[in-house]
Design a protein around this motif. Structure first.
Motif, mmCIF file in Angstrom:
data_model
loop_
_atom_site.group_PDB
_atom_site.id
_atom_site.type_symbol
_atom_site.label_atom_id
_atom_site.label_comp_id
_atom_site.label_asym_id
_atom_site.label_seq_id
_atom_site.Cartn_x
_atom_site.Cartn_y
_atom_site.Cartn_z
ATOM 1 N N MET A 1 0.771 -1.310 -0.007
ATOM 2 C CA MET A 1 -0.060 -0.137 -0.137
ATOM 3 C C MET A 1 0.836 1.260 -0.038
ATOM 4 S SD MET A 1 -2.840 -1.195 2.598
ATOM 5 C CE MET A 1 -1.464 -2.304 3.262
ATOM 6 N N ARG A 2 0.540 2.202 -0.913
ATOM 7 C CA ARG A 2 1.313 3.341 -0.989
ATOM 8 C C ARG A 2 0.682 4.387 -0.438
ATOM 9 N NH1 ARG A 2 4.658 4.118 -5.309
ATOM 10 N NH2 ARG A 2 3.746 6.124 -6.027
ATOM 11 N N VAL A 3 1.487 5.088 0.545
ATOM 12 C CA VAL A 3 0.766 6.108 1.514
ATOM 13 C C VAL A 3 1.393 7.609 1.311
ATOM 14 C CG1 VAL A 3 0.338 6.625 3.939
ATOM 15 C CG2 VAL A 3 0.201 4.375 3.086
ATOM 16 N N ASP A 25 4.012 -4.163 4.203
ATOM 17 C CA ASP A 25 3.299 -4.266 3.284
ATOM 18 C C ASP A 25 2.717 -2.713 2.996
ATOM 19 O OD1 ASP A 25 2.003 -3.977 5.929
ATOM 20 O OD2 ASP A 25 0.069 -4.576 5.334
ATOM 21 N N ILE A 26 3.387 -1.537 3.829
ATOM 22 C CA ILE A 26 3.017 -0.326 3.663
ATOM 23 C C ILE A 26 4.349 0.461 2.968
ATOM 24 C CG2 ILE A 26 2.151 1.651 4.787
ATOM 25 C CD1 ILE A 26 0.676 -0.098 6.848
ATOM 26 N N ASP A 48 -2.171 5.257 -2.412
ATOM 27 C CA ASP A 48 -3.552 4.416 -2.235
ATOM 28 C C ASP A 48 -4.459 4.972 -1.169
ATOM 29 O OD1 ASP A 48 -3.255 2.125 -4.114
ATOM 30 O OD2 ASP A 48 -1.638 1.594 -2.778
ATOM 31 N N VAL A 49 -3.480 5.623 -0.209
ATOM 32 C CA VAL A 49 -4.099 6.211 1.044
ATOM 33 C C VAL A 49 -3.262 7.697 1.605
ATOM 34 C CG1 VAL A 49 -4.570 6.053 3.567
ATOM 35 C CG2 VAL A 49 -4.863 3.993 2.048
ATOM 36 N N LYS A 75 -7.950 6.944 -1.014
ATOM 37 C CA LYS A 75 -8.629 7.163 0.193
ATOM 38 C C LYS A 75 -7.899 8.273 0.946
ATOM 39 C CE LYS A 75 -11.308 3.658 -1.166
ATOM 40 N NZ LYS A 75 -12.576 3.606 -1.507
ATOM 41 N N ARG A 114 -4.667 -0.075 6.570
ATOM 42 C CA ARG A 114 -5.277 -1.292 5.733
ATOM 43 C C ARG A 114 -6.343 -1.591 5.391
ATOM 44 N NH1 ARG A 114 -1.281 -3.658 9.548
ATOM 45 N NH2 ARG A 114 0.580 -4.129 8.744
ATOM 46 N N ALA A 117 -7.542 1.351 2.760
ATOM 47 C CA ALA A 117 -7.137 0.835 1.483
ATOM 48 C C ALA A 117 -7.837 -0.097 0.977
ATOM 49 C CB ALA A 117 -5.601 0.406 1.743
ATOM 50 N N ALA A 118 -8.553 -1.090 2.011
ATOM 51 C CA ALA A 118 -9.360 -1.950 1.607
ATOM 52 C C ALA A 118 -10.738 -1.672 1.284
ATOM 53 C CB ALA A 118 -9.308 -3.322 2.573
#
Length: 217
Positions: A1-3, A25-26, A48-49, A75, A114, A117-118
């Protein structure tokens, strides 16, 4: 996940970035020191967030959230210092997918990213109470929104009520005695029919339309 982390205070911005980057995962792809930069960096980096401070110079978190949600699929997870922040409700209406207080624990921060993002919504209990209070203060249900509820099936209405109560897909499935896949279908359908971005906006809609009444179970 890209933040992307947006906060005008270096300490908070750097701290949140460090905490999130520690998870495999981030990936924190960028930072922003104000709302205008947050919009620019989001358009450039396509995270993504976006972790968004609600009070920032040049462009505040509410306006930045509205612009990001209008122009991208990112998001927005808003961070606020106070659970009675007057801008919380406005940011939700602007498209924010969730809220956390800035004193959030490390593990809760990663979990929140997470979830958002979901496609889940995340509303801190204190913020949810504030939302309900604001709906009550702003008056009765808006008739135009009430009419739009007629577009939903009975099961979709039931699902929306439970979403507004903050239940997860698994909890809704247990309540309605259906599979989680069926719940996901109901949620997807009601968001499409009501032209809502995500579950957080569904919560706002449920209260504003009068489907869910403050104090109801």
């Amino acid at each position: 996940m890209r933040v992307l982390v947006a906060d005008d205070q270096d300490l908070f911005r750097g701290g949140f970035a460090m905490i999130l980057d520690a998870h495999d995962d981030i990936e924190v792809v960028g930072e922003a020191a104000d709302g205008a930069e947050a919009v620019e960096r989001t358009l450039e980096l396509r995270p993504d967030v976006v972790l968004m401070d609600i009070r920032m110079p040049r462009l505040d978190g509410v306006a930045a959230t509205a612009e990001i949600c209008r122009r991208t699929s990112a998001k927005v997870l808003v961070l606020t210092m106070y659970d009675v922040d007057e801008y919380v409700y406005d940011a939700l209406r602007a498209g924010a997918s969730g809220f956390l207080l800035k004193d959030v624990r490390r593990d809760e921060l990663a979990r929140a990213v997470r979830l958002v993002a979901a496609g889940e919504s995340l509303l801190a209990p204190a913020v949810t109470r504030r939302l309900i209070e604001d709906v009550v203060r702003r008056g009765t249900a808006r008739p135009a929104l009430r009419k739009r509820l007629a577009e939903l099936t009975g099961r979709e209405l039931d699902t929306l009520r439970l979403v507004a109560r903050g239940l997860s897909n698994a909890e809704i499935a247990a309540e309605l005695v259906v599979t989680e896949h069926t719940v996901k279908t109901h949620v997807s359908n009601l968001l499409t029919k009501l032209d809502l971005r995500d579950r957080a906006q569904a919560v706002v809609f449920a209260y504003e339309s009068g489907l869910t009444v403050p104090g109801s179970d």
